[in-house]
Design an enzyme around this catalytic site. Structure first.
Site, short mmCIF file in Angstrom:
data_model
loop_
_atom_site.label_atom_id
_atom_site.label_comp_id
_atom_site.label_asym_id
_atom_site.label_seq_id
_atom_site.Cartn_x
_atom_site.Cartn_y
_atom_site.Cartn_z
N GLU A 86 41.29 70.19 38.11
CA GLU A 86 40.44 70.02 36.91
C GLU A 86 40.58 71.23 35.97
OE1 GLU A 86 36.31 69.81 38.01
OE2 GLU A 86 35.70 68.87 36.13
N LYS A 88 36.23 61.96 32.19
CA LYS A 88 35.24 62.06 33.28
C LYS A 88 33.97 61.29 32.92
CE LYS A 88 33.26 65.88 36.06
NZ LYS A 88 33.40 67.35 36.25
N CYS A 145 36.35 65.28 39.67
CA CYS A 145 35.32 66.09 40.33
C CYS A 145 34.02 65.34 40.63
CB CYS A 145 35.06 67.35 39.53
SG CYS A 145 34.37 68.70 40.55
#
Lengths: 305, 305
Positions: free
Chosen positions: A49, A122, A159
């Site tokens: 990330e 995300k 994540c």
């Protein structure tokens, strides 16, 4: 749609690295590790990330936004050249400036011919002490996706998404045989060792459980090293990148937080076979899942007493 | 809705047992183990899936249906008396005859005053070699539920449900602090030891991941012993009942397939705290989960290429 062993295998890799405050050296380091993985046979390589910088979300500061760039933009283009040269698919997580005041925590999916195949933004944005992401990142609006690359069909989540079975399920349902999770996760220095161990284990088993539930491979690429760009105690990023197979087995893992990469063969016929052996997709009760689109089931919505 | 430590703790137990073809001796054995667990402090006790008999689903035979009974019915009433006497909540899995031709794999939830609080009917029905459940069990039509017992709010899912994150999520969303999973799972004799280990581990980490994703306790109650009511090779039920805490840690486990029970303290304030520490319910992207109510996302439904 091959059945048991008629489809082509390919090799995926997770790169684990430490990140400095210098973008150029991070890009060079990433390139070095991608080259090494590709030379070792990796055909799809995932970077951690927002690897182009330190994890700036440890504090809220307008300065942080200066680190963003467009997709496509300079880092994407550099990685597109690399992908083309190496004939390797790259998952390249970047802090994306989409417009004034609209920033995303994204990943560019670059095909082996260097073309920009797509972008994942995300979807689940965390916010807790040391991870002030809601300040920086607008929640993604592109949904949970898969892309057919030169080598195989893959999905990308980032994540915090890893804690949500919904994200893994939807990505797998869109056709991915491999779920990539670029990540930046670590411990607050001084965390009780037993709790630290439990946190890491919860992280790993949650993603291995995505492999089990969806009969697919999972690749988690994390960063390592201690960072404190905002002062304070900083974060000890725990590394421990891993790959699990469609049975949820730990197929490859980097011990500790050292830099490096892991490679795993992906066999679509194993996905094919696993989903017949454990036919969860056959048996989902889609007539009874409506509640999943609600925030919570309060007494009036909840069956039972 | 207490916050961090103002609510009352209680103790839950999983009973693990071997089951014979004789209903009366199974009921006696279950009663003996429930009494022992209650004497040891257990306030909510869960028995294994359809513990009143052997696992008859190893073959398809009309004879199997003779094992069913109504809820309430003789076994429910017997367990209601026991619950009342011991002032213990009981989760009592039974093969339910609801009507002619309508049979369910169910669990009676009996409160500590002996009242029948509710029934859960297994929603996800498996069918694979040795587990021919689709022949016997009509899929449940009561949804994923929670009940407020004398001691705490609990939910119940059954066996195959354990592989579906959707079931755990919806049950937790209906308010459960503890998810009970009565189970009958084992190995085909002669399974390669490495695969057998992987199967057990996939089973355990999937449910521990439910604890993580939902910040709740999970109690899995399995049977032990080798059974071959239908001849053939039979099944080696692997026992290994366990309880995980809201962090996904293995809090209690019965080694191997011996009979016995495990007890774990449930602290609602730990659920309360865990869901603030790891605030997944806050961040679910309910605007993007519609696809979960679909069977699969074919090319036309799937975002991406």
């Amino acid at each position: 749609m091959a059945f048991f062993g008629m489809s082509k295998v390919f090799h995926v890799a997770a790169v684990q690295m430490r990140c400095s405050a210098d973008r150029e050296s991070n890009l060079e380091n990433a390139e070095r590790l991608v080259r090494a993985a590709a030379a070792d046979g990796a055909q799809i390589v995932c970077l951690p990330e927002i690897f182009t910088g330190q994890y700036f979300c440890q504090s809220e500061s307008v300065e942080g936004f200066r680190l963003a760039e467009t997709i496509p933009g300079p880092s994407t283009e550099r990685m597109q050249s690399l992908a083309r040269e190496l004939e390797t698919v790259l998952v390249v997580p970047l802090f994306e400036k989409r417009s004034e005041g609209v920033y995303h925590n994204s990943a560019a999916i670059i095909d082996a011919d260097g073309s920009l195949l797509g972008v994942y933004r995300k979807m689940h944005i965390p916010d807790d002490p040391g991870y002030y992401e809601k300040y920086y990142f607008t929640p993604g609006d592109l949904g949970f996706r898969s892309w057919t690359t030169h080598f195989g069909r893959i999905g990308v989540c980032i994540c915090w998404d890893q804690w949500f079975p919904e994200a893994a399920r939807l990505t797998a349902m869109s056709g991915a045989h491999v779920l990539f999770y670029p990540t930046a996760i670590g411990w607050h220095p001084g965390t009780d060792p037993e709790l630290a161990r439990a946190q890491h284990e919860a992280w790993q088993i949650s993603m291995r459980a995505h492999s089990v539930a969806n009969g697919c491979y999972v690749v988690a690429a994390n960063r390592g090293g201690h960072e404190k760009p905002a002062g304070g105690n900083g974060i000890d990023f725990w590394g421990r990148s891993f790959i699990s197979d469609p049975h949820g087995r730990l197929a490859a893992e980097i011990e500790g937080d050292r830099e490096g990469y892991i490679i795993q063969q992906v066999d679509p016929s194993v996905v094919d076979h696993q989903r017949v052996e454990w036919p969860f997709f056959r048996d989902r009760r889609i007539d009874a899942y409506e509640g999943l689109t609600k925030r919570f089931l309060d007494a009036e919505d909840a069956p039972g007493g």
